[in-house]
Design an enzyme around this catalytic site. Structure first.
Site, mmCIF file in Angstrom:
data_model
loop_
_atom_site.group_PDB
_atom_site.id
_atom_site.type_symbol
_atom_site.label_atom_id
_atom_site.label_comp_id
_atom_site.label_asym_id
_atom_site.label_seq_id
_atom_site.Cartn_x
_atom_site.Cartn_y
_atom_site.Cartn_z
ATOM 1 N N GLU A 41 12.297 -63.640 -14.470
ATOM 2 C CA GLU A 41 11.905 -64.828 -15.217
ATOM 3 C C GLU A 41 10.957 -64.399 -16.326
ATOM 4 O O GLU A 41 9.871 -63.894 -16.061
ATOM 5 C CB GLU A 41 11.216 -65.827 -14.291
ATOM 6 C CG GLU A 41 10.617 -67.031 -14.981
ATOM 7 C CD GLU A 41 9.762 -67.883 -14.052
ATOM 8 O OE1 GLU A 41 8.909 -68.633 -14.565
ATOM 9 O OE2 GLU A 41 9.940 -67.796 -12.822
ATOM 10 N N ARG A 45 4.930 -67.433 -22.595
ATOM 11 C CA ARG A 45 3.481 -67.444 -22.766
ATOM 12 C C ARG A 45 3.036 -66.563 -23.929
ATOM 13 O O ARG A 45 1.842 -66.343 -24.120
ATOM 14 C CB ARG A 45 2.798 -66.987 -21.471
ATOM 15 C CG ARG A 45 3.097 -67.897 -20.282
ATOM 16 C CD ARG A 45 2.454 -67.385 -19.016
ATOM 17 N NE ARG A 45 2.903 -68.134 -17.848
ATOM 18 C CZ ARG A 45 2.640 -67.792 -16.586
ATOM 19 N NH1 ARG A 45 1.896 -66.722 -16.344
ATOM 20 N NH2 ARG A 45 3.094 -68.520 -15.586
ATOM 21 N N THR A 69 8.172 -71.221 -17.724
ATOM 22 C CA THR A 69 7.168 -71.986 -18.465
ATOM 23 C C THR A 69 7.833 -72.793 -19.578
ATOM 24 O O THR A 69 7.298 -72.927 -20.679
ATOM 25 C CB THR A 69 6.057 -71.082 -19.039
ATOM 26 O OG1 THR A 69 5.762 -70.021 -18.112
ATOM 27 C CG2 THR A 69 4.766 -71.869 -19.231
ATOM 28 N N LYS A 129 11.152 -75.289 -7.768
ATOM 29 C CA LYS A 129 9.991 -74.413 -7.710
ATOM 30 C C LYS A 129 8.876 -75.147 -6.975
ATOM 31 O O LYS A 129 8.737 -76.369 -7.091
ATOM 32 C CB LYS A 129 9.559 -74.074 -9.144
ATOM 33 C CG LYS A 129 8.336 -73.176 -9.272
ATOM 34 C CD LYS A 129 8.072 -72.893 -10.745
ATOM 35 C CE LYS A 129 6.870 -71.995 -10.951
ATOM 36 N NZ LYS A 129 6.659 -71.653 -12.367
#
Length: 212
Positions: A41, A45, A69, A129
């Site tokens: 993943e 960021r 994210t 998740k």
């Protein structure tokens, strides 16, 4: 989700990659693959995160690469257009979930409470998740949630480490664990990719002891 589920059934671990240089991201992915981890993943960021993910998709064919994210539909659209094979978000946003489902791209939306898991279930999601796993109650909370939502599977992320990985993987409802302990920033900064391969192998050994 077949290809991802096939990989995770064998090795239920999803390392997170945070990078701002596509070449470094590719080297990190190769190091993880050398240690036996084939699903990564790439978290959004850094400004170059999507380029890093696309580079892994193009240059590391043995890896299933997704984007993490992901906060908005626009971001989901961007990463999918660049080759993301799955999407991970820290929370559950209906529009993002529906968009990914409409595109036929698996999404692992972040949940923390029974209400969020129920909403995910109502949207048609069956794997979510669980984030932040440690702060949200860890193994005890997952046991409680899975006893109610018997069709749901969870990917705990946030506070998972080599020390507690076995506790999470011992739960039947846990499809995989995600974590950044496998890709420490200091090792990446030093381009110490051998240590990343070692961490990956250690995690695989833990998983194999629990899941075989």
């Amino acid at each position: 989700m077949t290809i991802i589920e096939d990989y995770l059934r064998t090795v239920p671990i999803v390392p997170l990659i945070e990078a701002d240089d596509p070449l470094v991201a590719v080297k990190t992915a190769h190091a993880l693959a050398a240690g036996g981890l084939n699903v990564v993943e790439v978290v959004l960021r850094t400004d170059a995160a999507i380029d890093c993910m696309a580079a892994i998709v193009a240059d590391v064919p043995d890896i299933v690469a997704g984007a993490g994210t992901v906060l908005t539909v626009d971001q989901a659209s961007d990463v999918i257009s660049r080759g993301a094979q799955f999407v991970v978000s820290p929370g559950l946003v209906d529009d993002v979930a529906r968009y990914c489902m409409d595109q036929g791209v698996p999404i692992f939306a972040g949940t923390m409470t029974a209400g969020e898991v129920q909403r995910a279930y109502a949207l048609g999601l069956r794997t979510v998740k669980f984030f932040p796993a440690k702060l949200a109650g860890g193994v005890r909370m997952l046991k409680a949630l899975s006893s109610v939502f018997r069709d749901m599977q969870f990917m705990p992320t946030g506070g998972v480490s080599a020390d507690n990985l076995h506790e999470f993987l011992a739960l039947p409802a846990v499809v995989a664990c995600g974590g950044s302990w496998l890709t420490p920033k200091d090792a990446i900064a030093a381009e110490d990719f051998e240590s990343i391969t070692t961490l990956a192998r250690e995690a695989v050994e833990i998983a194999q002891k629990i899941r075989t």
